[in-house]
Design a protein around this motif. Structure first.
Motif, PDB file in Angstrom:
ATOM      1  N   LEU A  70      -1.508 -92.210 -26.202  1.00  0.00           N
ATOM      2  CA  LEU A  70      -0.065 -93.134 -25.778  1.00  0.00           C
ATOM      3  C   LEU A  70       0.573 -93.544 -27.348  1.00  0.00           C
ATOM      4  O   LEU A  70       1.843 -93.256 -27.702  1.00  0.00           O
ATOM      5  CB  LEU A  70      -0.299 -94.458 -25.516  1.00  0.00           C
ATOM      6  CG  LEU A  70       0.693 -95.595 -25.078  1.00  0.00           C
ATOM      7  CD1 LEU A  70       2.075 -94.997 -24.530  1.00  0.00           C
ATOM      8  CD2 LEU A  70       0.006 -96.608 -24.014  1.00  0.00           C
ATOM      9  N   PRO A  71      -0.329 -94.141 -28.057  1.00  0.00           N
ATOM     10  CA  PRO A  71       0.525 -94.369 -29.497  1.00  0.00           C
ATOM     11  C   PRO A  71       1.152 -93.228 -30.344  1.00  0.00           C
ATOM     12  O   PRO A  71       1.924 -93.147 -31.127  1.00  0.00           O
ATOM     13  CB  PRO A  71      -0.461 -95.126 -30.306  1.00  0.00           C
ATOM     14  CG  PRO A  71      -1.763 -95.010 -29.611  1.00  0.00           C
ATOM     15  CD  PRO A  71      -1.386 -94.758 -28.167  1.00  0.00           C
ATOM     16  N   HIS A  72       0.199 -91.961 -30.104  1.00  0.00           N
ATOM     17  CA  HIS A  72       0.560 -90.563 -30.899  1.00  0.00           C
ATOM     18  C   HIS A  72       1.899 -90.234 -30.362  1.00  0.00           C
ATOM     19  O   HIS A  72       2.637 -89.933 -30.895  1.00  0.00           O
ATOM     20  CB  HIS A  72      -0.491 -89.775 -30.589  1.00  0.00           C
ATOM     21  CG  HIS A  72      -0.446 -88.519 -31.041  1.00  0.00           C
ATOM     22  ND1 HIS A  72       0.335 -87.448 -30.406  1.00  0.00           N
ATOM     23  CD2 HIS A  72      -0.729 -87.733 -32.244  1.00  0.00           C
ATOM     24  CE1 HIS A  72       0.081 -86.364 -31.227  1.00  0.00           C
ATOM     25  NE2 HIS A  72      -0.179 -86.601 -32.424  1.00  0.00           N
ATOM     26  N   TYR A  73       2.053 -90.353 -29.091  1.00  0.00           N
ATOM     27  CA  TYR A  73       3.244 -89.984 -28.389  1.00  0.00           C
ATOM     28  C   TYR A  73       4.544 -91.016 -28.676  1.00  0.00           C
ATOM     29  O   TYR A  73       5.626 -90.522 -29.192  1.00  0.00           O
ATOM     30  CB  TYR A  73       3.224 -90.259 -26.753  1.00  0.00           C
ATOM     31  CG  TYR A  73       4.327 -89.522 -26.098  1.00  0.00           C
ATOM     32  CD1 TYR A  73       4.547 -88.132 -25.442  1.00  0.00           C
ATOM     33  CD2 TYR A  73       5.393 -90.454 -25.626  1.00  0.00           C
ATOM     34  CE1 TYR A  73       5.675 -87.846 -25.005  1.00  0.00           C
ATOM     35  CE2 TYR A  73       6.425 -90.033 -24.909  1.00  0.00           C
ATOM     36  CZ  TYR A  73       6.506 -88.804 -24.491  1.00  0.00           C
ATOM     37  OH  TYR A  73       7.810 -88.169 -23.942  1.00  0.00           O
ATOM     38  N   GLY A 103       0.700-101.012 -31.998  1.00  0.00           N
ATOM     39  CA  GLY A 103      -0.708-100.847 -31.463  1.00  0.00           C
ATOM     40  C   GLY A 103      -1.687-100.102 -32.516  1.00  0.00           C
ATOM     41  O   GLY A 103      -1.382-100.021 -33.793  1.00  0.00           O
ATOM     42  N   TYR A 104      -2.809 -99.984 -31.871  1.00  0.00           N
ATOM     43  CA  TYR A 104      -3.893 -99.283 -32.529  1.00  0.00           C
ATOM     44  C   TYR A 104      -4.629 -98.262 -31.806  1.00  0.00           C
ATOM     45  O   TYR A 104      -4.892 -98.611 -30.665  1.00  0.00           O
ATOM     46  CB  TYR A 104      -4.981-100.470 -33.075  1.00  0.00           C
ATOM     47  CG  TYR A 104      -5.922-100.127 -34.067  1.00  0.00           C
ATOM     48  CD1 TYR A 104      -5.685-100.125 -35.484  1.00  0.00           C
ATOM     49  CD2 TYR A 104      -7.304 -99.834 -33.611  1.00  0.00           C
ATOM     50  CE1 TYR A 104      -6.686 -99.610 -36.254  1.00  0.00           C
ATOM     51  CE2 TYR A 104      -8.284 -99.797 -34.600  1.00  0.00           C
ATOM     52  CZ  TYR A 104      -7.846 -99.223 -35.897  1.00  0.00           C
ATOM     53  OH  TYR A 104      -8.782 -98.851 -36.874  1.00  0.00           O
ATOM     54  N   PRO A 105      -5.057 -97.038 -32.398  1.00  0.00           N
ATOM     55  CA  PRO A 105      -5.438 -96.092 -31.695  1.00  0.00           C
ATOM     56  C   PRO A 105      -6.816 -96.395 -31.087  1.00  0.00           C
ATOM     57  O   PRO A 105      -7.694 -97.040 -32.013  1.00  0.00           O
ATOM     58  CB  PRO A 105      -5.491 -94.937 -32.535  1.00  0.00           C
ATOM     59  CG  PRO A 105      -5.703 -95.388 -33.948  1.00  0.00           C
ATOM     60  CD  PRO A 105      -4.887 -96.764 -33.678  1.00  0.00           C
ATOM     61  N   ILE A 106      -7.334 -96.475 -29.940  1.00  0.00           N
ATOM     62  CA  ILE A 106      -8.662 -96.249 -29.466  1.00  0.00           C
ATOM     63  C   ILE A 106      -8.748 -95.513 -28.184  1.00  0.00           C
ATOM     64  O   ILE A 106      -7.832 -95.643 -27.220  1.00  0.00           O
ATOM     65  CB  ILE A 106      -9.195 -97.754 -28.987  1.00  0.00           C
ATOM     66  CG1 ILE A 106     -10.543 -98.081 -28.506  1.00  0.00           C
ATOM     67  CG2 ILE A 106      -7.942 -98.494 -28.079  1.00  0.00           C
ATOM     68  CD1 ILE A 106     -10.895 -99.247 -28.293  1.00  0.00           C
ATOM     69  N   THR A 107      -9.573 -94.790 -27.949  1.00  0.00           N
ATOM     70  CA  THR A 107      -9.809 -93.534 -26.785  1.00  0.00           C
ATOM     71  C   THR A 107     -10.262 -94.723 -25.742  1.00  0.00           C
ATOM     72  O   THR A 107     -10.999 -95.716 -25.793  1.00  0.00           O
ATOM     73  CB  THR A 107     -11.169 -92.812 -27.110  1.00  0.00           C
ATOM     74  OG1 THR A 107     -10.614 -92.232 -28.441  1.00  0.00           O
ATOM     75  CG2 THR A 107     -11.151 -91.899 -26.207  1.00  0.00           C
TER      76      THR A 107
END
Length: 355
Positions: free
Chosen positions: A35-38, A26-30
């Motif tokens: 979720l990806p951080h977790y 995945g890729y981070p986006i607010t």
């Protein structure tokens, strides 16, 4: 069993882990970045793979590869990121590959903002990419339901060899609620995948994962097979919640956060002597049309409550089939309907009668 306070985005990740998912791209986006951080922390703890791709396009194609190899895999994003994935999602459908895609919606169109919205309904339930296809679309309404629904999402993906989308909004992703979790993470039995491209394993010919059908007759057969599958899904997997519906004369409907708002309005309306009820679709596709049709026996009118310009209204109108009027109250662009304003709309509709 323990009770833990969790943020919705974290619950999605934990639910996926407990459903046996061990691969995330995945890729981070607010507003889904937690979720990806977790999962960046949790996946290595359970022997899984977390990879932050260079883009959403890369993410969905990595999901294609992992799903083709026969593992439980997921990705997540928010509205414009999901738009970038549409070609890959169509490929996944064409290749009949199981996976889970999470969309934590934000305001739009365009880059919009990072506030909660539900403007991706059409994109999700109508097949946002090219070609004739559907996704199973699940809409949780609480953090506990998110945990439970991730298991269902992976199970349905495997059962029907199809991508499943879990559709929430920024409120569900960011809010914190207590959830009950088993103290031990027990990995469920994952169905065998004899179709996977994972080596010969005693076969004479290798499996080939493909969504390219050059011969039109063969491509038509694929479409016919997919839609036979969709008919089976509709018959067996349609889900919804009813609340104070049995004698309701005005039926509110909404999904996710808006369903929670609408439920509180139903109680307030009942306290004023208004016979209100609620239908909450849990599967946005397949849409629970039958329950709306049955409700016309006692309901005089319907009110859709949405964080959009009224995208679900079309499906409710189709379900009601012209027998009763279908009204709409919503906010868009990241604005959230307030219970007091929805209640005022209910009062106005009841006072005006069914037209």
């Amino acid at each position: 069993m323990s009770k833990v306070l969790m943020k919705g985005n974290e619950a999605i990740g934990e639910g996926a882990i407990r459903a046996g998912c061990r691969h995330f791209f995945g890729y981070p986006i607010t507003p889904q970045s937690e979720l990806p951080h977790y999962l960046a922390k949790r996946m290595p703890e359970v022997g899984g793979v977390f990879l932050q791709a260079e883009s959403e396009v890369s993410s969905i194609n990595m999901v294609y590869g992992a799903a083709g190899a026969g593992v439980r895999v997921m990705t997540s994003s928010s509205s414009p990121g999901i738009s970038l994935m549409q070609e890959g999602i169509s490929y996944l459908v064409g290749a009949e590959l199981p996976c889970v895609i999470v969309n934590v919606m934000r305001g739009g169109p365009g880059l919009g903002n990072i506030a909660p919205a539900q403007g991706d309904y059409f994109q999700s339930v109508k097949g946002g990419g090219h070609g004739d296809y559907k996704l199973i679309v699940l809409a949780p309404a609480s953090v506990q339901e998110i945990i439970d629904m991730m298991q269902l999402a992976f199970d349905l993906a495997d059962k029907y060899r199809t991508p499943v989308m879990v559709l929430g909004d920024g409120i569900l992703g960011q809010m914190m609620e207590p959830v009950e979790l088993d103290d031990e993470v027990t990995v469920p039995e994952i169905p065998a995948r004899p179709w996977a491209a994972s080596g010969l394993k005693g076969r004479e010919k290798p499996n080939v994962i493909n969504s390219l059908y050059i011969v039109p007759e063969e491509c038509e057969k694929l479409n016919q097979r997919l839609f036979a599958k969709y008919a089976a899904i509709t018959a067996a997997e349609t889900r919804w919640e009813e609340y104070r519906l049995a004698d309701a004369e005005i039926v509110l409907t909404g999904f996710g956060t808006c369903a929670r708002i609408a439920k509180s309005v139903v109680d307030k309306a009942r306290a004023e002597g208004i016979k209100a009820g609620l239908i909450r679709p849990i599967t946005l596709w397949p849409f629970p049309a039958e329950v709306y049709a049955k409700a016309t026996a006692h309901a005089k009118q319907f009110l859709c409550v949405e964080m959009s310009m009224g995208q679900m209204v079309e499906d409710v109108k189709l379900a009601v089939n012209g027998k009763r009027p279908v009204h709409f109250y919503g906010r868009s662009g990241g604005m959230v309907p307030l219970a007091r304003d929805v209640l005022a709309e209910v009062r106005k509709l009841v006072a005006g009668g069914a037209k």
